[in-house]
Design a protein around this motif. Structure first.
Motif, PDB file in Angstrom:
ATOM      1  N   GLY A   1      91.871  48.674  40.476  1.00  0.00           N
ATOM      2  CA  GLY A   1      90.650  47.972  40.649  1.00  0.00           C
ATOM      3  C   GLY A   1      90.563  46.834  41.777  1.00  0.00           C
ATOM      4  O   GLY A   1      89.654  46.916  42.364  1.00  0.00           O
ATOM      5  N   ALA A   2      91.770  46.442  41.938  1.00  0.00           N
ATOM      6  CA  ALA A   2      91.854  45.341  42.859  1.00  0.00           C
ATOM      7  C   ALA A   2      91.678  46.010  44.440  1.00  0.00           C
ATOM      8  O   ALA A   2      91.016  45.257  44.900  1.00  0.00           O
ATOM      9  CB  ALA A   2      93.183  44.600  42.883  1.00  0.00           C
ATOM     10  N   VAL A   3      92.346  47.125  44.554  1.00  0.00           N
ATOM     11  CA  VAL A   3      92.310  47.794  45.635  1.00  0.00           C
ATOM     12  C   VAL A   3      90.809  48.234  45.980  1.00  0.00           C
ATOM     13  O   VAL A   3      90.081  47.982  47.160  1.00  0.00           O
ATOM     14  CB  VAL A   3      93.049  48.905  45.700  1.00  0.00           C
ATOM     15  N   HIS A   4      90.163  48.711  44.890  1.00  0.00           N
ATOM     16  CA  HIS A   4      88.600  49.129  44.993  1.00  0.00           C
ATOM     17  C   HIS A   4      87.957  47.992  45.491  1.00  0.00           C
ATOM     18  O   HIS A   4      86.923  48.095  46.412  1.00  0.00           O
ATOM     19  CB  HIS A   4      88.397  49.500  43.612  1.00  0.00           C
TER      20      HIS A   4
ATOM     21  N   MET B   1      87.336  54.502  48.421  1.00  0.00           N
ATOM     22  CA  MET B   1      86.764  53.532  47.172  1.00  0.00           C
ATOM     23  C   MET B   1      86.289  54.337  46.028  1.00  0.00           C
ATOM     24  O   MET B   1      86.642  53.858  44.903  1.00  0.00           O
ATOM     25  CB  MET B   1      85.366  52.917  47.884  1.00  0.00           C
ATOM     26  N   PRO B   2      85.551  55.389  46.222  1.00  0.00           N
ATOM     27  CA  PRO B   2      85.327  56.229  45.109  1.00  0.00           C
ATOM     28  C   PRO B   2      86.768  56.658  44.113  1.00  0.00           C
ATOM     29  O   PRO B   2      86.929  56.688  43.096  1.00  0.00           O
ATOM     30  CB  PRO B   2      84.621  57.575  45.276  1.00  0.00           C
ATOM     31  N   LEU B   3      87.748  57.001  45.006  1.00  0.00           N
ATOM     32  CA  LEU B   3      89.027  57.367  44.323  1.00  0.00           C
ATOM     33  C   LEU B   3      89.577  56.209  43.775  1.00  0.00           C
ATOM     34  O   LEU B   3      90.193  56.456  42.447  1.00  0.00           O
ATOM     35  CB  LEU B   3      89.998  57.989  45.307  1.00  0.00           C
ATOM     36  N   THR B   4      89.705  55.078  44.558  1.00  0.00           N
ATOM     37  CA  THR B   4      90.514  53.955  43.705  1.00  0.00           C
ATOM     38  C   THR B   4      89.520  53.409  42.386  1.00  0.00           C
ATOM     39  O   THR B   4      90.110  53.253  41.462  1.00  0.00           O
ATOM     40  CB  THR B   4      90.465  52.823  44.686  1.00  0.00           C
ATOM     41  N   GLY B   5      88.264  53.582  42.721  1.00  0.00           N
ATOM     42  CA  GLY B   5      87.429  53.264  41.323  1.00  0.00           C
ATOM     43  C   GLY B   5      87.623  54.259  40.389  1.00  0.00           C
ATOM     44  O   GLY B   5      87.826  53.767  39.030  1.00  0.00           O
ATOM     45  N   LEU B   6      87.863  55.167  40.424  1.00  0.00           N
ATOM     46  CA  LEU B   6      88.268  56.562  39.292  1.00  0.00           C
ATOM     47  C   LEU B   6      89.625  56.123  38.825  1.00  0.00           C
ATOM     48  O   LEU B   6      89.830  56.102  37.472  1.00  0.00           O
ATOM     49  CB  LEU B   6      88.135  58.030  39.975  1.00  0.00           C
TER      50      LEU B   6
ATOM     51  N   PRO C   1      83.944  44.088  50.574  1.00  0.00           N
ATOM     52  CA  PRO C   1      83.931  43.150  52.131  1.00  0.00           C
ATOM     53  C   PRO C   1      83.970  43.986  53.187  1.00  0.00           C
ATOM     54  O   PRO C   1      83.324  43.777  54.138  1.00  0.00           O
ATOM     55  CB  PRO C   1      84.469  42.044  51.596  1.00  0.00           C
ATOM     56  N   VAL C   2      85.055  44.756  53.334  1.00  0.00           N
ATOM     57  CA  VAL C   2      85.439  45.640  54.582  1.00  0.00           C
ATOM     58  C   VAL C   2      84.269  46.291  54.676  1.00  0.00           C
ATOM     59  O   VAL C   2      83.706  46.415  55.827  1.00  0.00           O
ATOM     60  CB  VAL C   2      86.663  46.371  54.261  1.00  0.00           C
ATOM     61  N   LEU C   3      83.534  47.008  53.474  1.00  0.00           N
ATOM     62  CA  LEU C   3      82.731  48.078  53.911  1.00  0.00           C
ATOM     63  C   LEU C   3      81.454  47.459  54.416  1.00  0.00           C
ATOM     64  O   LEU C   3      80.611  47.817  55.128  1.00  0.00           O
ATOM     65  CB  LEU C   3      82.420  48.908  52.532  1.00  0.00           C
ATOM     66  N   ILE C   4      81.141  46.047  53.862  1.00  0.00           N
ATOM     67  CA  ILE C   4      80.010  45.304  53.799  1.00  0.00           C
ATOM     68  C   ILE C   4      79.909  44.877  55.587  1.00  0.00           C
ATOM     69  O   ILE C   4      78.964  45.075  56.160  1.00  0.00           O
ATOM     70  CB  ILE C   4      79.818  44.034  53.116  1.00  0.00           C
TER      71      ILE C   4
END
Length: 165
Positions: free
Chosen positions: A124-127, A109-114, A132-135
């Motif tokens: 950003g779409a992957v991020h 998540m942090p890597l795709t955000g960066l 929802p997966v994390l939630i």
């Protein structure tokens, strides 16, 4: 992600990192939409709202913090090990799989955000797919911890609250 069993609970470093990550991830989920608001304002040539700009900045640094804490947690896990699972069979395999998925998400998540912010906006779409997966994973994790504490009455939850005994 091999781990060697240790005492009956997690050590203080593991517990502190766990709860810091919980707090930061909760804030990330709550305020992550501010990044989209800032991006939208920039695309439209507007100055982003001050609150959104601040929360987007906090989201950026929160992501870096989560990534750093997760890597540190994996190093400590490798060095010190973790308590052996109290569950057996399928339940133990599901617990292991969910913990591994947490580590994957807390790194990706942090890597795709960066990558989305600095290199490839499409990342950003992957991020965003990770949210929802994390939630759901968090909800399952909390439900499992409460199940262990109140139904099976074992020490799964207290190992992360109090540490080794």
């Amino acid at each position: 992600m091999a781990s060697k069993p240790v005492r009956s609970g997690y050590n203080s470093a593991q517990r502190v990192i766990h709860w810091l990550t919980v707090i930061i991830v909760a804030a990330q989920i709550a305020f992550g939409d501010s990044v989209s608001a800032v991006e939208r304002a920039m695309r439209e040539g507007r100055t982003p709202d001050g609150f959104d700009a601040g929360m987007a900045n906090a989201h950026f640094w929160g992501g870096i913090s989560v990534l750093t804490l997760t890597v540190l947690r994996l190093v400590i896990r490798h060095r010190d090990g973790v308590p052996p699972p109290l569950a057996t069979g399928l339940q133990a395999r599901l617990a292991t799989a969910s913990h591994h998925l947490f580590y994957v998400l807390l790194i990706l998540m942090p890597l795709t955000g960066l990558v989305a912010w600095y290199v490839l906006p499409a990342a950003g779409a992957v991020h965003e797919l990770g949210k929802p997966v994390l939630i759901v994973l968090i909800a399952v994790h909390v439900a499992a911890a409460l199940w262990h504490h109140f139904v099976t009455r074992d020490t799964t939850l207290t190992r992360m609250l109090r540490g080794p005994r």
